[in-house]
Design an enzyme around this catalytic site. Structure first.
Site, PDB file in Angstrom:
ATOM      1  N   LYS A 115       2.402  -3.147   8.818  1.00 39.32           N
ATOM      2  CA  LYS A 115       3.467  -2.155   8.709  1.00 39.32           C
ATOM      3  C   LYS A 115       4.774  -2.855   9.068  1.00 39.32           C
ATOM      4  O   LYS A 115       4.895  -3.435  10.146  1.00 39.32           O
ATOM      5  CB  LYS A 115       3.183  -1.022   9.692  1.00 39.32           C
ATOM      6  CG  LYS A 115       4.143   0.129   9.630  1.00 39.32           C
ATOM      7  CD  LYS A 115       3.626   1.254  10.513  1.00 39.32           C
ATOM      8  CE  LYS A 115       4.444   2.517  10.347  1.00 39.32           C
ATOM      9  NZ  LYS A 115       3.822   3.633  11.076  1.00 39.32           N
TER      10      LYS A 115
ATOM     11  N   GLY B 206       7.118   3.739   2.489  1.00 39.65           N
ATOM     12  CA  GLY B 206       7.645   4.931   3.158  1.00 39.65           C
ATOM     13  C   GLY B 206       9.137   4.843   3.376  1.00 39.65           C
ATOM     14  O   GLY B 206       9.771   3.849   3.046  1.00 39.65           O
ATOM     15  N   GLY B 207       9.691   5.914   3.920  1.00 42.82           N
ATOM     16  CA  GLY B 207      11.119   5.928   4.179  1.00 42.82           C
ATOM     17  C   GLY B 207      11.497   4.983   5.301  1.00 42.82           C
ATOM     18  O   GLY B 207      12.564   4.390   5.293  1.00 42.82           O
TER      19      GLY B 207
ATOM     20  N   ILE C 231       0.837  -1.195   0.000  1.00 48.49           N
ATOM     21  CA  ILE C 231       0.000   0.000   0.000  1.00 48.49           C
ATOM     22  C   ILE C 231       0.868   1.240   0.000  1.00 48.49           C
ATOM     23  O   ILE C 231       0.598   2.216  -0.676  1.00 48.49           O
ATOM     24  CB  ILE C 231      -0.898   0.078   1.267  1.00 48.49           C
ATOM     25  CG1 ILE C 231      -1.736  -1.171   1.443  1.00 48.49           C
ATOM     26  CG2 ILE C 231      -1.778   1.326   1.209  1.00 48.49           C
ATOM     27  CD1 ILE C 231      -2.508  -1.185   2.760  1.00 48.49           C
TER      28      ILE C 231
ATOM     29  N   ASP D  15       2.042  14.262  14.996  1.00 45.40           N
ATOM     30  CA  ASP D  15       2.169  14.286  13.530  1.00 45.40           C
ATOM     31  C   ASP D  15       0.783  14.312  12.880  1.00 45.40           C
ATOM     32  O   ASP D  15       0.493  13.529  11.975  1.00 45.40           O
ATOM     33  CB  ASP D  15       2.989  13.083  13.059  1.00 45.40           C
ATOM     34  CG  ASP D  15       3.548  13.282  11.654  1.00 45.40           C
ATOM     35  OD1 ASP D  15       3.544  14.432  11.170  1.00 45.40           O
ATOM     36  OD2 ASP D  15       3.981  12.285  11.038  1.00 45.40           O
TER      37      ASP D  15
END
Lengths: 195, 379
Positions: free
Chosen positions: B137, B115-116, B112, B230
């Site tokens: 994740k 990311g970094g 999906i 965040d």
């Protein structure tokens, strides 16, 4: 074990010299210390090698050596002896990780691995773990047949030492190392399959 | 634990001891024969072994077997060594799971988000009768790993301590076979809040109601001593049935109540354009930092844009310009149904959320919510 934390660079150099003269006690003093340092380093380095393709055991052994013997006072000879001890420790680290892996798998998939385990040790796949256990069993057999060959396997395979380093650590000629390694790995492979 | 088992193995002694085993002589002969044959082509082996094998049948057979295995043995150990190296290093290669790979009780469907710091995969539960989906994740390894692993562990710790309908639920966590830590989370088939509002051309009323749901989640987190840190549209997902879910508690922090740590500065690692002045200045954070971010989120959700001027030092000087921009934007977008007072009230709410001086800002999400509720009563 805690007193080993206090082992200084000088002591290590001294132990390495005693060990190269054949002092068994020196080896026993070195081994747990090197084992712990290597294991710690195997974890730390894993994350520092971000630019490189892979991290190999050679790198772990050498980086650990540089970390412990900072002054560079040690001779090539004693470095070879360090690598010898480290190869043995590396074998044990990998075999322990394999045994742990097997235990975990047999304990069922529900068994939880905690996050803290990423700090603990090396991670191996099921297949590699099983094969390492078999290689280790065969190596134990080889130890009974010919312990020098078994040591050469430790240096070359587990420690990733070069022919020259192995020769220096074991006080034999590079040609002998080459020949013995050649035979030893074939012997091990043959015995792996005949289990 | 495997700390001290090193002594379990039988340790040979010094490398220089003679170390002659009982069968050394036998092995030596095997070795000589093996080598001799290796220097000749295979069709000569039988003859060589017969001549030099001292009539020892067992030895001849053993050497023959070794000779046959020699090539395969070399390849075997090379491959095994390579595999060990790959597995112990992980380097910084992304986890790179593929469709069909299994993680815990789930099977990967597709990636999906790449990311970094982590990769997020869509996965379904293996063998389940109904298709149960999850977002997995997976942490990428990286150098400077300690802060990194800490951040991942932090998210796991925080998520397992909270439970709210507007916060993505953590199902499970662990480490994959090859050493990647993972979190298994509720899969949210949604899109970022700002995009959702624009795509569906929502009216102001709906937008504010969605925003209120975000407030509820953040209020809940604050009540549990957690600062999200965040908050931005990408971390607020809205589903087709207008459900709002706050995600990514990766850099969240647990507020230690009553503990004043003047030396401890916040180590900001979030998104710069949504960073609060405290975050940018590395000051200690309080829930007010989240309120600042909520203010910007509100602006983005109702106007589709971020304020052009948000220079913190100059905010006091520029605030009238910022607020008149907002007022103008609101009028052009919602003029038909927007009561005159609503624009002014929204500007005031926004202003009280993002004012750099913490003392002038809303001190709780609750008070921000209360003002919004009041506003919703008459639009």
């Amino acid at each position: 074990m805690t007193e080993n934390k206090e082992v200084s660079e000088n002591e290590i150099t001294l132990y390495l010299e005693e060990f190269s003269r054949g002092d068994k006690n020196a080896f026993n003093k070195l081994f747990p210390f090197v084992y712990r340092e290597l294991r710690q380093n195997a974890h730390n380095l894993r994350f520092q090698f971000f630019n490189m393709e892979t991290l190999n055991t050679t790198a772990i052994v050498h980086e650990t050596y540089l970390k412990i013997i900072r002054a560079g006072s040690a001779t090539y000879k004693s470095r070879a002896h360090f690598c010898f001890v480290a190869s043995k420790a590396m074998r044990q680290i990998l075999v322990n990780a394999s045994i742990k892996k097997r235990a975990l798998r047999r304990g069922g998939s529900e068994k939880r691995v905690s996050f803290d385990d990423i700090h603990n040790s090396v991670h191996l796949s099921d297949q590699t773990a099983e094969e390492l256990i078999l290689v280790n069993d065969a190596l134990e057999k080889l130890e009974n047949e010919n312990s020098r060959q078994a040591r050469i396997v430790e240096c070359r395979f587990f420690g990733g030492m070069s022919v020259e380093e192995t020769a220096s650590a074991l006080d034999i000629s590079p040609a002998t190392v080459k020949r013995s390694w050649n035979l030893a790995k074939t012997w091990l492979y043959t015995h792996l399959n005949s289990f | 634990m495997f700390i001290e088992e090193w002594y379990l193995i039988s340790l040979p002694v010094s490398p220089n001891s003679p170390a002659m085993n009982k069968s050394d002589e036998y092995m030596n002969k095997v070795s000589i024969l093996f080598e001799l044959c290796q220097n000749h082509s295979p069709h000569k082996w039988d003859e060589l072994l017969k001549v030099n094998g001292n009539g020892n049948f067992r030895m001849r057979e053993e050497v023959k077997q070794l000779l046959h295995n020699h090539k395969k043995a070399g390849a075997y150990f090379n491959i095994l060594r390579k595999r060990i190296e790959n597995e112990i290093s992980l380097s910084n290669k992304p986890p790179g799971f593929k469709k069909g790979d299994r993680i815990d009780r789930f099977i990967i469907k597709r990636i999906i988000n790449q990311g970094g710091m982590s990769e997020i995969y869509l996965a379904k539960k293996a063998g389940g009768r109904s298709e149960q989906l999850a977002a997995i994740k997976i942490m990428k390894p990286s150098f400077r790993n300690d802060t990194y692993a800490e951040r991942f562990r932090n998210e796991q710790r925080i998520l397992s301590s909270i439970n709210h309908p507007n916060i993505a639920t953590l199902f499970d966590h662990g480490i994959t076979d090859n050493g990647y830590p993972f979190l298994i989370m509720e899969y949210i088939d949604g899109i970022p809040a700002d995009r959702f509002c624009e795509q569906n051309k929502l009216n102001l009323n709906y937008r504010l109601k969605l925003f209120m749901k975000v407030c509820q989640a953040i209020k809940y987190a604050h009540n549990n001593q957690i600062i999200h840190q965040d908050i931005k549209p990408a971390n607020i997902l809205v589903t087709d049935d207008l459900n709002v879910k706050v995600i990514d508690f990766g850099i969240s922090e647990i507020i230690q109540e009553g503990v004043n740590q003047p030396g401890k500065k916040s180590n900001f690692s979030g998104t710069i354009c949504y960073a609060s002045p405290e975050q940018l200045n590395g000051k200690q954070l309080s829930p007010a930092s989240d309120i600042y971010q909520l203010g910007l989120l509100l602006y983005k959700m109702i106007t589709g844009k971020l304020p052009q001027l948000c220079l913190y030092e100059d905010y006091e000087a520029n605030s009238s310009k910022v607020l008149s921009d907002l007022s103008r934007l609101l009028k052009s977008r919602y003029s038909k149904m927007l009561p005159i007072m609503a624009g002014a009230d929204l500007c005031a709410i926004f202003n009280r959320s993002i004012v750099p001086d913490i003392r002038k800002r809303y001190n709780t999400v609750y008070s921000l919510e209360a003002d919004l509720k009041h506003l919703l009563n008459y639009i």
